[in-house]
Design a protein around this motif. Structure first.
Motif, PDB file in Angstrom:
ATOM      1  N   PRO A 283       7.263   1.918   9.400  1.00 14.64           N
ATOM      2  CA  PRO A 283       6.902   2.800  10.646  1.00 14.64           C
ATOM      3  C   PRO A 283       7.077   4.168  10.499  1.00 14.64           C
ATOM      4  O   PRO A 283       7.870   4.793  11.582  1.00 14.64           O
TER       5      PRO A 283
ATOM      6  N   ASN B  17       2.022 -13.269  -1.372  1.00 16.96           N
ATOM      7  CA  ASN B  17       1.250 -14.283  -1.491  1.00 16.96           C
ATOM      8  C   ASN B  17      -0.306 -14.077  -1.338  1.00 16.96           C
ATOM      9  O   ASN B  17      -0.954 -15.137  -1.491  1.00 16.96           O
ATOM     10  N   TYR B  18      -0.568 -13.039  -1.196  1.00 19.65           N
ATOM     11  CA  TYR B  18      -1.992 -12.544  -1.243  1.00 19.65           C
ATOM     12  C   TYR B  18      -2.696 -12.401  -2.528  1.00 19.65           C
ATOM     13  O   TYR B  18      -2.748 -11.483  -3.429  1.00 19.65           O
TER      14      TYR B  18
ATOM     15  N   PHE C 239       4.240   0.699   4.471  1.00 14.71           N
ATOM     16  CA  PHE C 239       4.047  -0.151   5.665  1.00 14.71           C
ATOM     17  C   PHE C 239       5.202   0.033   6.561  1.00 14.71           C
ATOM     18  O   PHE C 239       5.106  -0.426   7.702  1.00 14.71           O
TER      19      PHE C 239
ATOM     20  N   VAL D 199       0.063   2.141   5.763  1.00 11.95           N
ATOM     21  CA  VAL D 199      -0.618   1.176   6.695  1.00 11.95           C
ATOM     22  C   VAL D 199       0.370   1.182   7.812  1.00 11.95           C
ATOM     23  O   VAL D 199       1.427   0.488   8.003  1.00 11.95           O
ATOM     24  N   HIS D 200       0.039   1.922   8.977  1.00 14.79           N
ATOM     25  CA  HIS D 200       0.899   1.696  10.001  1.00 14.79           C
ATOM     26  C   HIS D 200       0.334   0.593  10.984  1.00 14.79           C
ATOM     27  O   HIS D 200      -0.450   1.204  11.847  1.00 14.79           O
ATOM     28  N   LEU D 201       0.855  -0.388  10.869  1.00 19.05           N
ATOM     29  CA  LEU D 201       0.119  -1.567  11.709  1.00 19.05           C
ATOM     30  C   LEU D 201       0.261  -1.321  13.295  1.00 19.05           C
ATOM     31  O   LEU D 201      -0.712  -1.380  14.091  1.00 19.05           O
TER      32      LEU D 201
ATOM     33  N   ALA E 145       4.302 -12.005   2.818  1.00 17.99           N
ATOM     34  CA  ALA E 145       2.618 -12.363   2.987  1.00 17.99           C
ATOM     35  C   ALA E 145       2.008 -11.438   1.833  1.00 17.99           C
ATOM     36  O   ALA E 145       0.937 -12.010   1.074  1.00 17.99           O
TER      37      ALA E 145
ATOM     38  N   ASN F 212       8.960 -11.076   6.288  1.00 20.67           N
ATOM     39  CA  ASN F 212       7.496 -11.803   6.549  1.00 20.67           C
ATOM     40  C   ASN F 212       6.385 -11.163   5.876  1.00 20.67           C
ATOM     41  O   ASN F 212       5.620 -11.646   5.214  1.00 20.67           O
ATOM     42  N   LEU F 213       6.201  -9.672   6.024  1.00 20.93           N
ATOM     43  CA  LEU F 213       5.170  -9.073   5.641  1.00 20.93           C
ATOM     44  C   LEU F 213       5.335  -8.856   4.185  1.00 20.93           C
ATOM     45  O   LEU F 213       4.169  -9.031   3.468  1.00 20.93           O
TER      46      LEU F 213
ATOM     47  N   TRP G 198       3.106   2.189  -1.327  1.00 21.33           N
ATOM     48  CA  TRP G 198       1.973   1.638  -0.262  1.00 21.33           C
ATOM     49  C   TRP G 198       2.944   1.357   0.874  1.00 21.33           C
ATOM     50  O   TRP G 198       3.675   0.468   0.741  1.00 21.33           O
TER      51      TRP G 198
END
Lengths: 213, 213
Positions: A179, A101-102, A177, A193-195, A98, A94-95, A175
């Motif tokens: 964790p 698609n950005y 993402f 980018v640790h959400l 996303a 999903n991420l 980059w």
């Protein structure tokens, strides 16, 4: 003007924010802005702004403020945005989808060239005209397509090995993402980018505010 | 032990990282760890770790190191993770849907209760069992469902107004993915995830590395 000395990480982290504000001003047809006005909008002191920009040679004329378009372009150059960057996204869940698609990324010169995953059910699926490939094909793909960066959105169990493969293939920046913190050779840049970390910072602050009430 | 004094933002930003490492250690059945070992894994100095944790009363016994499970739980408490947080996601495009599908958030007590969008084509679509609603329904929904936080993934033109509506409805924290800084009343916590800023930091560093070669 190119920076001669080592610029601190704090300054570098602020540059994209200047760039964002200046871009918004340009969109609103603002031609010139004083450091005072910019400081009020950005909620940082005017002296902070002057200091930050002085790292790169200034850009302002005393009493005249900043030419918005010029400053926008110059900060863009400092940020390396005069180049185009070919990106792959590794982890097409999903991420990853996303991110693919950005459209804002492409506007800034970050071009998504490939999508990869470890999950056989995703391989072959087409996202925005790009077919998801097996991670085994990363090495050849990176070399053939002059890939500069990879967004890594795999689960933490899979991320470190694939990150190493990316580096071996020649990727210059990751980059990340996933964790997990990646331990990679010098010369490879990692931006995390640790959400969930970010969400926990939020829950910390909210729970403190509630205690204070 | 609750913090008596104001903890610096830098310390708070590091806490989720401690929590993540300790969680990984727990998963690998590590019972006890010295600050030296933890420091080697985390690539921060042992004295930094001791200082950080001393803000909250310590947790280590000289010479015995840290009890992993205890420290994990205590940091979880400090981060406010003993509570459950009801979340809504405002902006149900690709990124919003990716967040809705991210199961790790629920494991940590962040429960997605609602999805909202401004786009009529998305309203009524069901994501992970949740029907996307119109942003006009936010106020009633937040009040009826005891919503604590909102993830905001709307475009920057739409984000500020909706953020204000969220605050009026009673949301305590906004996890902001819109590429704009929100100006909200005191007492509302904003945690920004500016993806394009992060990507530009990466391009800056890569372009610098290339100049240095």
């Amino acid at each position: 003007m190119l920076p001669e000395k080592k610029i601190s990480t704090a300054v570098i982290k602020r540059l994209p924010r200047y760039y964002r504000y200046l871009g918004d001003l340009l969109e609103n047809d603002v031609v010139r802005i004083s450091s005072k006005e910019l400081s009020e909008r950005m909620k940082v002191t005017a002296s902070q702004i002057r200091q930050d920009l002085n790292n790169f040679g200034g850009f302002g004329q005393q009493g005249y403020g900043y030419n918005v378009e010029y400053l926008y372009k110059e900060i863009g150059k400092i940020l390396g945005l005069e180049n185009k960057y070919n990106i792959i996204i590794v982890g097409a869940g999903n991420l990853g989808q996303a991110l693919a698609n950005y459209t804002d990324f492409e506007k800034r010169g970050f071009i998504v060239k490939g999508l990869f995953d470890v999950n056989p059910r995703l391989i072959g699926v087409v996202v925005r005209g790009i077919e998801i490939k097996d991670v085994d094909e990363i090495d050849a793909f990176v070399k053939e397509n002059d890939i500069h960066m990879a967004a890594l959105t795999l689960p933490k169990q899979k991320a470190p090995k694939v990150a190493n493969d990316l580096v071996k293939a020649g990727v210059k920046g990751i980059w990340n993402f996933a964790p997990i913190d990646l331990n990679l050779p010098k010369g490879v840049v990692v931006e995390n980018v640790h959400l969930l970390d970010s969400l926990m910072t939020l829950s910390y602050t909210i729970s403190q505010e509630e205690k204070d009430q």
